[in-house]
Design a protein around this motif. Sequence first.
Motif, PDB file in Angstrom:
ATOM      1  N   GLY A  49      69.448  27.225  40.020  1.00  0.00           N
ATOM      2  CA  GLY A  49      69.233  28.543  40.591  1.00  0.00           C
ATOM      3  C   GLY A  49      70.025  29.628  39.891  1.00  0.00           C
ATOM      4  O   GLY A  49      70.511  30.565  40.540  1.00  0.00           O
ATOM      5  N   VAL A  50      70.153  29.511  38.571  1.00  0.00           N
ATOM      6  CA  VAL A  50      70.945  30.479  37.803  1.00  0.00           C
ATOM      7  C   VAL A  50      70.068  31.676  37.440  1.00  0.00           C
ATOM      8  O   VAL A  50      69.051  31.521  36.759  1.00  0.00           O
ATOM      9  CB  VAL A  50      71.499  29.826  36.517  1.00  0.00           C
ATOM     10  CG1 VAL A  50      72.276  30.846  35.701  1.00  0.00           C
ATOM     11  CG2 VAL A  50      72.379  28.629  36.869  1.00  0.00           C
ATOM     12  N   PRO A  51      70.457  32.890  37.841  1.00  0.00           N
ATOM     13  CA  PRO A  51      69.588  34.046  37.617  1.00  0.00           C
ATOM     14  C   PRO A  51      69.743  34.713  36.259  1.00  0.00           C
ATOM     15  O   PRO A  51      68.845  35.434  35.814  1.00  0.00           O
ATOM     16  CB  PRO A  51      70.015  35.015  38.731  1.00  0.00           C
ATOM     17  CG  PRO A  51      71.468  34.689  38.952  1.00  0.00           C
ATOM     18  CD  PRO A  51      71.610  33.213  38.710  1.00  0.00           C
ATOM     19  N   HIS A  52      70.879  34.508  35.576  1.00  0.00           N
ATOM     20  CA  HIS A  52      71.176  35.268  34.366  1.00  0.00           C
ATOM     21  C   HIS A  52      71.237  34.332  33.160  1.00  0.00           C
ATOM     22  O   HIS A  52      72.113  33.466  33.085  1.00  0.00           O
ATOM     23  CB  HIS A  52      72.502  36.015  34.509  1.00  0.00           C
ATOM     24  CG  HIS A  52      72.564  36.903  35.723  1.00  0.00           C
ATOM     25  ND1 HIS A  52      71.739  37.989  35.887  1.00  0.00           N
ATOM     26  CD2 HIS A  52      73.348  36.843  36.830  1.00  0.00           C
ATOM     27  CE1 HIS A  52      72.025  38.587  37.052  1.00  0.00           C
ATOM     28  NE2 HIS A  52      72.982  37.899  37.626  1.00  0.00           N
ATOM     29  N   THR A  53      70.329  34.531  32.207  1.00  0.00           N
ATOM     30  CA  THR A  53      70.278  33.677  31.023  1.00  0.00           C
ATOM     31  C   THR A  53      69.973  34.503  29.780  1.00  0.00           C
ATOM     32  O   THR A  53      69.319  35.538  29.851  1.00  0.00           O
ATOM     33  CB  THR A  53      69.201  32.585  31.157  1.00  0.00           C
ATOM     34  OG1 THR A  53      67.919  33.208  31.309  1.00  0.00           O
ATOM     35  CG2 THR A  53      69.468  31.685  32.359  1.00  0.00           C
ATOM     36  N   VAL A  54      70.450  34.000  28.637  1.00  0.00           N
ATOM     37  CA  VAL A  54      70.190  34.634  27.349  1.00  0.00           C
ATOM     38  C   VAL A  54      69.948  33.544  26.319  1.00  0.00           C
ATOM     39  O   VAL A  54      70.690  32.555  26.261  1.00  0.00           O
ATOM     40  CB  VAL A  54      71.373  35.512  26.887  1.00  0.00           C
ATOM     41  CG1 VAL A  54      71.245  35.846  25.405  1.00  0.00           C
ATOM     42  CG2 VAL A  54      71.444  36.799  27.683  1.00  0.00           C
ATOM     43  N   CYS A  55      68.916  33.711  25.502  1.00  0.00           N
ATOM     44  CA  CYS A  55      68.664  32.821  24.368  1.00  0.00           C
ATOM     45  C   CYS A  55      68.624  33.675  23.105  1.00  0.00           C
ATOM     46  O   CYS A  55      67.813  34.608  23.016  1.00  0.00           O
ATOM     47  CB  CYS A  55      67.361  32.051  24.538  1.00  0.00           C
ATOM     48  SG  CYS A  55      66.965  30.975  23.137  1.00  0.00           S
TER      49      CYS A  55
END
Length: 369
Positions: A49-55
């Motif tokens: 349930g992680v809302p903040h991601t960057v690739c």
Amino acid sequence: MTRVLVLGCTGSIGVQALQVIDAAPDMEVCGLACGRRGDLMAEQATARGVPHTVCAGGGGTVPHDADLAGLIDACAPDIVLNALVGAAGLRPTLAALERGVTVALANKESLVAGGDLVAAIRARTGARLVPVDSEHSALFQLLDGVPRDRVRAAVLTASGGPFRGRTADELEGVTRRDALRHPTWEMGEKITIDSATLMNKGLEVIEAHHLFDLDYDRIEVVVHPQSMVHAMVRLDDGSVLTHCGPPDMRVPIGHALRHPAAPPPGEPMDLVGRRLDFEAPDEAAFPCLGLARDAGREGGTAPAVLNAANEVAVAAFLAERVGFMDIPRVVAAALAAVPSEPADTLDAVLDADARARAAASDAVAGVPA
């Protein structure tokens, strides 16, 4: 609840860090970042349930920024675990420390290339930096409470990698597949090659210099193939403090994420029937160790040049464009081509990094096919 932002979440350290956090009822993952494996990161985020991601390769819920400052601001973490690979890890380390956020550091290059910058920011903000590497985690624990004037030397151990005992001539023909067969640790490709060349240990020497404010003459390296002793400290009375533990990265990860509280409990280590062997590294067969120590002593931007050139050389070896023993040759060529300058600004470090990559690329191009 301690909020942890995991940078490099799809790599070996990142995956194990998520396991440690999942097992802790008082920790939660607030953000994730990766280099290319956005599909795996998305699975990790959905499961937690992680809302903040960057690739960096594209994707994620937060627009990619070169220093990942936007992700740090969006997550508001208590701890940033930086397990990114290479010089790309420097900017987020600086960004987190600027915000006073604790950094659990598994990215060697933050201190190798930017050690002086890290020190200046920490002095200004008071942000904590806790090492994750098993060797530096061991030294961090051993040195706790020991008066620095009693420390004769810090000793880092090296497994010796897959080629321990081979001569320089014997190493000329080893293959990519040979070099990726590490006898002890399960790691990513780049760090596995660094372990095989002993560059990994050379980078750790530079790290230890910055982490523990030790002169290079007081940092030793010994080869210890069992990988049970992670570090030692020589004291002025002739005694040696030793940190011994299983070759399991979840142990130092747990220590870093919980410090200064007690680390999570683990299984006791059975010492009966075990043997501990130590030997001097063969710097004629593994010249990267000496190159790193010399660059560290020179200071300024020399370590940044060393690191950048090594990244280029290792990538070329993995792509089978150069041989194993060409790695130190490429690094030495870049160090000779790019003079050291003061590493007092991020621009200076990044400029040295860019010039080193260009010099190393030229050296790679000059290697006979």
